[in-house]
Design an enzyme around this catalytic site. Structure first.
Site: not given
Length: 295
Positions: A106-107, A154, A159, A109, A173
Site C-alpha cells: 500500500t502507499e 474500525d 488508522n 504516508c 487499515d
C-alpha cells in the site's frame, strides 16, 4: 533479482529482507506498525522509486478459520478497486504459500498515523482540525456510497494516516471493512471498543457505525485524549457505551459548536447524519476546499 542491490560491502545501502514475486517491491526490516493479525513494514517500489508499506498477514494464525481467509482475500481484492485521495491506495497483493502469508503493498504516508501526529503537534488550530475531519468524511463518503457499500468498522485515529507536509489525511487499515449490499446489515463484532457504536455490540448495524467512530475521532483530535480512557476494562467501556454515557473527554470540550457537532455524530443510529450530510454541516463553514482536501 533485477534492481536489487546485493552488495553487502556497501555499508550505506540497506538490504531487502524479502522481495515480492515480480521483483518490483523490496521489504526492509523496519516495522512501521502491527495489529492483531497484521504487521506493516517499510518497503520500496524499485520501478517508481518510492517508499511503500508492505503489509503481511500470517495465515497460520487463521488456519482454523478458512472463512476469515476467504474474507481477507475478497476484501483485499475490493481494496484494489478503490481510488480516492482520502483512502490509502493498494498497489499489489499476493500470497506466499511457503511462508503461509498474505502480502499486500500500500502507499505509505510520510507522517505516520493521526494519533501520533496530533500528540507530536499539540498546538493545532481548530481550522486545521476541521480540515483533517473534512478529509476523513470525504473518504467515508466514498466508501459508503461505493457499490457495494463499504463499512470500515474500525475507524480511529491510529488508522487514519497523514502526509504532514501538505496537510493531507487518508483512511487506512480497511482490514475489518465489511462489504455489505444495499439494505443489508452486517453481523459481526469487530473493532476498537472505545470507538465502537453501541449497535455494533448488538451485531445489527449499517455504515452509520463509521459516523459514530468519526465523532470519537474528532473528540480525540480536539482533546488529545482517547475516549473512555477513564475506564480500565472493555466491560466498563461497553457498559457506558450501551447505556449512552458519554466519555469523560466530552467535559474537556469547551467550544459549544464542537461539542454539538460531536454529539450529532454520536446520536442514535437513525438520527446520525450521513457523511455527505456532515460535509455540508455549518461546522465546516469557514473551511475552504483546496487541492489537498477537494473531492
Amino acid at each position: 533479482m533485477n534492481g536489487v542491490d546485493t552488495d553487502q560491502s556497501d555499508k550505506d545501502s540497506e538490504p531487502f529482507v524479502e522481495v515480492d514475486p515480480s521483483g518490483r517491491y523490496g521489504r526492509y526490516h523496519e516495522l512501521l506498525g502491527s495489529g492483531a493479525v497484521k504487521k506493516v513494514y517499510r518497503a520500496f517500489d524499485q520501478e517508481e522509486g518510492i517508499e511503500v508499506a508492505w503489509n503481511q498477514v500470517k495465515l497460520r494464525s487463521l488456519s482454523d478459520d478458512p472463512a476469515m481467509v476467504d474474507r481477507l482475500y475478497s476484501e483485499v481484492r475490493l481494496l484494489r478497486t478503490l481510488a480516492n485521495k482520502n483512502i490509502i491506495s493498494l498497489f499489489n497483493v499476493w500470497s506466499d504459500d511457503h511462508h503461509n502469508t498474505l502480502n499486500f503493498i500500500t502507499e505509505v504516508c510520510t507522517s505516520g498515523n493521526l494519533r501520533e501526529y496530533r500528540k507530536k503537534h499539540r498546538q493545532v488550530s481548530m481550522k486545521a482540525l476541521k480540515k483533517w475531519s473534512k478529509q476523513i468524511l470525504k473518504g467515508l463518503n466514498y466508501l459508503h456510497t461505493h457499490e457495494p457499500c463499504i463499512i470500515h468498522r474500525d475507524l480511529n485515529c491510529s488508522n487514519v494516516f497523514v502526509n504532514g507536509n501538505i496537510g493531507q489525511v487518508k483512511i487506512g487499515d480497511l482490514g475489518l471493512a465489511a462489504i455489505v449490499g444495499k439494505n443489508h446489515s452486517a453481523h459481526s463484532i469487530l473493532g476498537t471498543p472505545e470507538f465502537m457504536a453501541p449497535e455494533l455490540y448488538e451485531e445489527d448495524y449499517t455504515e452509520q457505525v463509521d459516523i459514530y467512530s468519526f465523532g470519537m475521532c474528532v473528540l480525540e483530535m480536539v482533546t488529545l485524549e482517547i475516549p473512555y480512557s477513564e475506564c480500565d476494562s472493555v466491560a466498563k467501556i461497553y457498559k457506558k457505551v450501551s447505556s449512552g454515557v458519554r466519555p469523560a473527554a466530552m467535559l474537556k470540550v469547551k467550544d459549544p459548536e464542537v461539542k454539538a457537532f460531536v454529539e450529532k455524530c454520536l446520536g442514535q443510529p437513525r438520527a446520525r447524519p450521513s457523511a455527505a450530510e456532515l460535509l455540508h454541516d455549518p461546522f465546516f463553514g469557514e473551511v475552504d476546499d483546496d487541492e489537498n482536501d477537494d473531492s
